[in-house]
Design an enzyme around this catalytic site. Structure first.
Site, short mmCIF file in Angstrom:
data_model
loop_
_atom_site.label_atom_id
_atom_site.label_comp_id
_atom_site.label_asym_id
_atom_site.label_seq_id
_atom_site.Cartn_x
_atom_site.Cartn_y
_atom_site.Cartn_z
CE LYS A 52 -0.75 5.97 4.49
NZ LYS A 52 -0.83 5.15 3.45
CD GLN A 96 -2.25 5.38 0.27
OE1 GLN A 96 -1.33 5.34 0.76
NE2 GLN A 96 -3.41 4.89 0.67
CG ASP A 119 2.16 0.02 3.31
OD1 ASP A 119 1.53 0.64 4.25
OD2 ASP A 119 1.97 0.51 2.21
N1 GUN Z 1 -4.64 2.03 0.89
C1 GUN Z 1 -5.48 1.77 1.98
N2 GUN Z 1 -4.74 1.39 3.17
C2 GUN Z 1 -3.39 1.49 2.75
C3 GUN Z 1 -2.25 1.35 3.64
O1 GUN Z 1 -2.22 0.91 4.76
N3 GUN Z 1 -1.15 1.18 2.79
C4 GUN Z 1 -1.10 1.68 1.63
N4 GUN Z 1 0.15 1.76 0.77
N5 GUN Z 1 -2.14 1.82 0.64
C5 GUN Z 1 -3.24 1.79 1.44
#
Ligand code: GUN
Length: 292
Positions: A52, A96, A119
């Site tokens: 990311k 995350q 998110d």
């Molecule tokens: N863990 C798995 N997918 C995601 C996501 O799209 N965002 C976040 N913050 N954590 C994740």
């Protein structure tokens, strides 16, 4: 059969974003800024967050990675979020997931200012999504919708079967596909671990979205000829012959399923790359909303 190549689709989106950032900077304004919080050192989470951050750099966004120890107190994490909420140079915040057991994910999600919740996990944003209002769409379902758009996959009137009901993928995916939009307008069936006759239901699907996290769960005898198959799985499976000691497996048994489909996403190189594209689009949107 066409391969829904996430590299091609995400690259096209990233090029567009890069141009938008350049034009923002040419106007003398600051670049959009994403802050990511990573708690502990889960290998998969490390990889996702690093990707990311790298993608932010590639298109000219600012990014900050805040790392906290796995035994960090919940209050400390909430305090970090509070500071990012109050920092007007931060446009998007993501924590995350998953988080260590002693931390309430719900409390953490609710601590993020919904205007910076790129998110789209905050209940305010989920509520907006359900009502068809403008909001941050969770990155993976958003990425899948962008993928369908990029490859011009028809959805209107189709029967979509979503396997999995997580808040991150399955549930928002079912809402998007059933909504009255250009890429929605499907009839959606949501299946999960307690669904009887899963095979028969999948066989009725024009579109299958496999998001249950079980490697190679969807087999050829579950897929109708000509179906579109979207594989959200990214499980690490131990493999001593692989360089890293593991391989990434999707939720679909690609080798036996692909030839039956009209279109299918590969793993890796499919939905995962689109998830990042969705997140980047949300971050630019947050920037534009907060600087309007
Ligand atoms: N863990 C798995 N997918 C995601 C996501 O799209 N965002 C976040 N913050 N954590 C994740």
């Amino acid at each position: 059969m066409i391969i829904l190549d996430g590299k091609i689709a995400s690259q096209a989106i990233k090029e567009g974003l890069k141009n938008q950032v350049q034009s923002i900077i040419n106007q003398g304004k600051r670049a959009p800024h994403l802050a990511a919080i990573l708690v502990g050192n889960n290998g998969a989470s490390e990889t996702y967050v690093a990707s990311k951050v790298k993608n932010c750099e590639e298109i000219g966004f600012e990014s900050s990675l805040i790392r906290l120890e796995s035994d960090v107190e919940e209050t400390k994490l909430l305090e970090e979020i509070h500071q990012l909420n109050n920092d007007e140079k931060i446009d998007g915040i993501l924590v995350q997931l998953p988080l260590p057991k002693h931390i309430s994910e719900q409390k953490v999600i609710e601590a993020i200012n919904p205007k910076k919740d790129v998110d789209g996990f905050h209940p305010v944003n989920v509520g907006k999504l359900v009502q068809g209002l403008e909001t941050f769409i969770p990155a993976t379902p958003y990425g899948i919708m962008l993928m369908l758009e990029h490859f011009d996959i028809p959805t209107k009137g189709k029967h979509a079967v979503v396997i999995g009901r997580s808040n991150i993928v399955g549930r928002p995916m079912s809402i998007l596909l059933s909504s009255n939009t250009k890429r929605g307008n499907c009839t959606v069936t949501v299946c999960h671990s307690h669904t009887p006759n899963l095979n028969e239901i999948c066989l009725q699907a024009d579109i299958i979205v496999a998001a249950l996290g079980k490697p190679e769960f969807v087999k050829a005898d579950m897929v109708k000829n000509g179906a579109v198959v979207i594989d959200v799985g990214i499980t690490r499976v131990e493999d001593a012959t692989a360089k890293k000691g593991f391989r990434i497996k999707g939720d679909v048994a690609y080798a036996e399923v692909a030839s039956k489909t009209s279109a299918i996403t590969p793993v890796p190189g499919g939905v995962g790359l689109m998830t990042i594209a969705g997140l980047l689009k949300n971050t630019l949107q947050a920037y534009q909303n907060n600087n309007a």
